[in-house]
Write a protein that holds these residues in place. Sequence first.
Motif, PDB file in Angstrom:
ATOM      1  N   SER A   5     -20.530 -24.513  56.643  1.00 10.56           N
ATOM      2  CA  SER A   5     -20.988 -24.742  58.016  1.00 10.56           C
ATOM      3  C   SER A   5     -19.923 -25.485  58.828  1.00 10.56           C
ATOM      4  O   SER A   5     -19.767 -25.234  60.034  1.00 10.56           O
ATOM      5  CB  SER A   5     -22.295 -25.543  58.011  1.00 10.56           C
ATOM      6  OG  SER A   5     -23.316 -24.819  57.344  1.00 10.56           O
ATOM      7  N   LEU A  64     -25.033 -16.019  49.966  1.00 14.53           N
ATOM      8  CA  LEU A  64     -24.352 -17.238  50.404  1.00 14.53           C
ATOM      9  C   LEU A  64     -22.844 -17.111  50.206  1.00 14.53           C
ATOM     10  O   LEU A  64     -22.045 -17.449  51.094  1.00 14.53           O
ATOM     11  CB  LEU A  64     -24.902 -18.444  49.650  1.00 14.53           C
ATOM     12  CG  LEU A  64     -24.244 -19.804  49.928  1.00 14.53           C
ATOM     13  CD1 LEU A  64     -24.314 -20.145  51.413  1.00 14.53           C
ATOM     14  CD2 LEU A  64     -24.917 -20.895  49.100  1.00 14.53           C
ATOM     15  N   VAL A  88     -22.845 -25.424  51.275  1.00 13.55           N
ATOM     16  CA  VAL A  88     -23.364 -25.063  52.593  1.00 13.55           C
ATOM     17  C   VAL A  88     -22.766 -25.969  53.672  1.00 13.55           C
ATOM     18  O   VAL A  88     -22.415 -25.508  54.767  1.00 13.55           O
ATOM     19  CB  VAL A  88     -24.900 -25.142  52.609  1.00 13.55           C
ATOM     20  CG1 VAL A  88     -25.441 -25.028  54.026  1.00 13.55           C
ATOM     21  CG2 VAL A  88     -25.489 -24.046  51.734  1.00 13.55           C
ATOM     22  N   LYS A 101     -25.372 -31.404  56.364  1.00 12.39           N
ATOM     23  CA  LYS A 101     -24.832 -30.469  57.354  1.00 12.39           C
ATOM     24  C   LYS A 101     -24.551 -31.185  58.673  1.00 12.39           C
ATOM     25  O   LYS A 101     -23.549 -30.895  59.345  1.00 12.39           O
ATOM     26  CB  LYS A 101     -25.815 -29.319  57.586  1.00 12.39           C
ATOM     27  CG  LYS A 101     -25.839 -28.288  56.475  1.00 12.39           C
ATOM     28  CD  LYS A 101     -26.921 -27.250  56.696  1.00 12.39           C
ATOM     29  CE  LYS A 101     -26.676 -26.436  57.943  1.00 12.39           C
ATOM     30  NZ  LYS A 101     -27.720 -25.390  58.135  1.00 12.39           N
ATOM     31  N   SER A 121     -29.552 -17.895  53.886  1.00 15.93           N
ATOM     32  CA  SER A 121     -29.572 -18.037  52.426  1.00 15.93           C
ATOM     33  C   SER A 121     -29.789 -19.484  52.015  1.00 15.93           C
ATOM     34  O   SER A 121     -30.500 -19.764  51.042  1.00 15.93           O
ATOM     35  CB  SER A 121     -28.271 -17.504  51.817  1.00 15.93           C
ATOM     36  OG  SER A 121     -27.144 -18.190  52.316  1.00 15.93           O
ATOM     37  N   SER A 122     -29.219 -20.435  52.744  1.00 15.93           N
ATOM     38  CA  SER A 122     -29.395 -21.845  52.372  1.00 15.93           C
ATOM     39  C   SER A 122     -30.846 -22.278  52.504  1.00 15.93           C
ATOM     40  O   SER A 122     -31.338 -23.097  51.715  1.00 15.93           O
ATOM     41  CB  SER A 122     -28.490 -22.735  53.237  1.00 15.93           C
ATOM     42  OG  SER A 122     -28.875 -22.694  54.600  1.00 15.93           O
ATOM     43  N   GLN A 123     -31.570 -21.752  53.508  1.00 15.19           N
ATOM     44  CA  GLN A 123     -32.977 -22.092  53.645  1.00 15.19           C
ATOM     45  C   GLN A 123     -33.845 -21.388  52.609  1.00 15.19           C
ATOM     46  O   GLN A 123     -34.840 -21.936  52.135  1.00 15.19           O
ATOM     47  CB  GLN A 123     -33.457 -21.714  55.057  1.00 15.19           C
ATOM     48  CG  GLN A 123     -32.833 -22.541  56.168  1.00 15.19           C
ATOM     49  CD  GLN A 123     -33.152 -24.012  56.057  1.00 15.19           C
ATOM     50  OE1 GLN A 123     -34.249 -24.415  55.693  1.00 15.19           O
ATOM     51  NE2 GLN A 123     -32.170 -24.847  56.350  1.00 15.19           N
ATOM     52  N   ILE A 137     -25.377 -26.772  46.059  1.00 10.36           N
ATOM     53  CA  ILE A 137     -25.774 -25.992  47.234  1.00 10.36           C
ATOM     54  C   ILE A 137     -25.482 -26.779  48.505  1.00 10.36           C
ATOM     55  O   ILE A 137     -24.916 -26.252  49.477  1.00 10.36           O
ATOM     56  CB  ILE A 137     -27.266 -25.621  47.162  1.00 10.36           C
ATOM     57  CG1 ILE A 137     -27.532 -24.618  46.040  1.00 10.36           C
ATOM     58  CG2 ILE A 137     -27.746 -25.069  48.510  1.00 10.36           C
ATOM     59  CD1 ILE A 137     -26.947 -23.245  46.279  1.00 10.36           C
ATOM     60  N   VAL A 149     -24.997 -17.534  55.748  1.00 11.48           N
ATOM     61  CA  VAL A 149     -25.022 -18.880  55.163  1.00 11.48           C
ATOM     62  C   VAL A 149     -26.309 -19.606  55.539  1.00 11.48           C
ATOM     63  O   VAL A 149     -26.959 -20.241  54.692  1.00 11.48           O
ATOM     64  CB  VAL A 149     -23.785 -19.682  55.621  1.00 11.48           C
ATOM     65  CG1 VAL A 149     -23.921 -21.156  55.218  1.00 11.48           C
ATOM     66  CG2 VAL A 149     -22.520 -19.094  55.017  1.00 11.48           C
ATOM     67  N   ASP A 150     -26.702 -19.513  56.806  1.00 12.16           N
ATOM     68  CA  ASP A 150     -27.868 -20.252  57.279  1.00 12.16           C
ATOM     69  C   ASP A 150     -29.158 -19.746  56.644  1.00 12.16           C
ATOM     70  O   ASP A 150     -29.981 -20.535  56.158  1.00 12.16           O
ATOM     71  CB  ASP A 150     -27.940 -20.142  58.803  1.00 12.16           C
ATOM     72  CG  ASP A 150     -28.801 -21.231  59.413  1.00 12.16           C
ATOM     73  OD1 ASP A 150     -28.898 -22.307  58.825  1.00 12.16           O
ATOM     74  OD2 ASP A 150     -29.383 -20.996  60.482  1.00 12.16           O
ATOM     75  N   LEU A 200     -30.190 -31.643  52.760  1.00  8.18           N
ATOM     76  CA  LEU A 200     -29.360 -30.533  53.220  1.00  8.18           C
ATOM     77  C   LEU A 200     -29.013 -30.679  54.695  1.00  8.18           C
ATOM     78  O   LEU A 200     -27.840 -30.549  55.090  1.00  8.18           O
ATOM     79  CB  LEU A 200     -30.091 -29.208  52.974  1.00  8.18           C
ATOM     80  CG  LEU A 200     -29.394 -27.947  53.497  1.00  8.18           C
ATOM     81  CD1 LEU A 200     -28.053 -27.738  52.809  1.00  8.18           C
ATOM     82  CD2 LEU A 200     -30.290 -26.722  53.297  1.00  8.18           C
TER      83      LEU A 200
END
Length: 398
Positions: free
Chosen positions: A15, A70, A11, A140, A115-117, A7, A112-113, A136
């Motif tokens: 990003s 994502l 991500v 990033k 879903s990653s959280q 993940i 993306v933002d 993470l």
Amino acid sequence: MRPLHLIVASVTGASFGINAVKYAVPALLALAGSSASQIGVFAASVTAAWPVLGLFAGLLLDRSSKLGVLRLGEIIAAASLLFLVALYATSALALALLCVAGFAIGAAEVLVDTSSQSILPEIVAKRELRSANSLLNGAKTVGVTLLAPVLIAALVDIEPLSALAVAALVLVAAFAAILRLKGQAAQTSAALRFSDLTSGLVFLARTPVFPGLTLVLAVMSIAWGGWFVLIVSYVISDTGLGLNATAYGSVVTMLGLGSLTGAFAYGFLQRTLGTRPVLMLDVLGTILFHAVPASGLGFIPSAAAAYLAGIGGVTWVISVSAYQQATVPGAMLGRLVASYRWIGWSAFFTGSVIAGPLADNLGFSGAFTTFALLNVVLLIAFPFVIPKSQILDEPLAT
């Protein structure tokens, strides 16, 4: 390879590609002599995706596969980059067409933002949420605000098409990483119901701590949205510092270096200061990285202020993300995160819109000063907006 690491890798790559566009296009516009207002129009097209799509993204996350959302975001980002490459290759870089690509890349960032959280609580234990968020956000930071700005800006100075090509290759690698993750965080739930669209906002408004956090985020986001518009013109234009795209990328890289420092130092800062003072670091940093260029102190002090702002920014993200993930039920987390970011990033859009006209009418010093003073007021109000009784540390200890 652990699901968390897959993940994080995916991500980070996604990003990088998304933010490469956000760095490259404003630099191209500034080098072509575009005004701060014109650059602001493109920046606004990117951030407009948050007020338009933010709430829908949260509902989508809670009613379908978070992993699928994502992947969808990464596909949209890749398609947007291909569209930009086509525009550049055919010399069709009209502002209106750039804004179409900007909105699409903003939509990819929303997916993306959020879903990653939302995906982290499904792949790590509650006690590991702070460390997972640190990993993470640290990764990033390296990709988005440490490597991407200076690399993409330097490539823009050499050959803009190569900057877009590098971003596309990184996006392909990101998608390949996420394809290796099977059966993780991909559970489906109830059918998609548009009547639930505002439920995240209602939950946010009725839950202690979240309204205050959201208000503070929104005010800071106005200033951050303004800074990203102003700094590119301030560094590159003849009415500012008169430097090149690489210098602009270096300032943003200093912001990323500060974020990386904050990600690694977060545990120490949180244990030493407590969560509320750590959150206040972001407000202080936001004031500083506007106040320094407003004072006309030049390139190096402005870059140093960006470094300190980066420390505050990432410590805010880690604190709030871990708190959200530890306290919000999984079935509501996507909508809560999206609602929080919808308000905050809509304010980012506001900052992007007003920064250009402020600079054109008040000059760079006046524009930077306006955003700095806004956050001075926020700093004064902070103890009342997030009072001491609302301790953010406790839920993670249970």
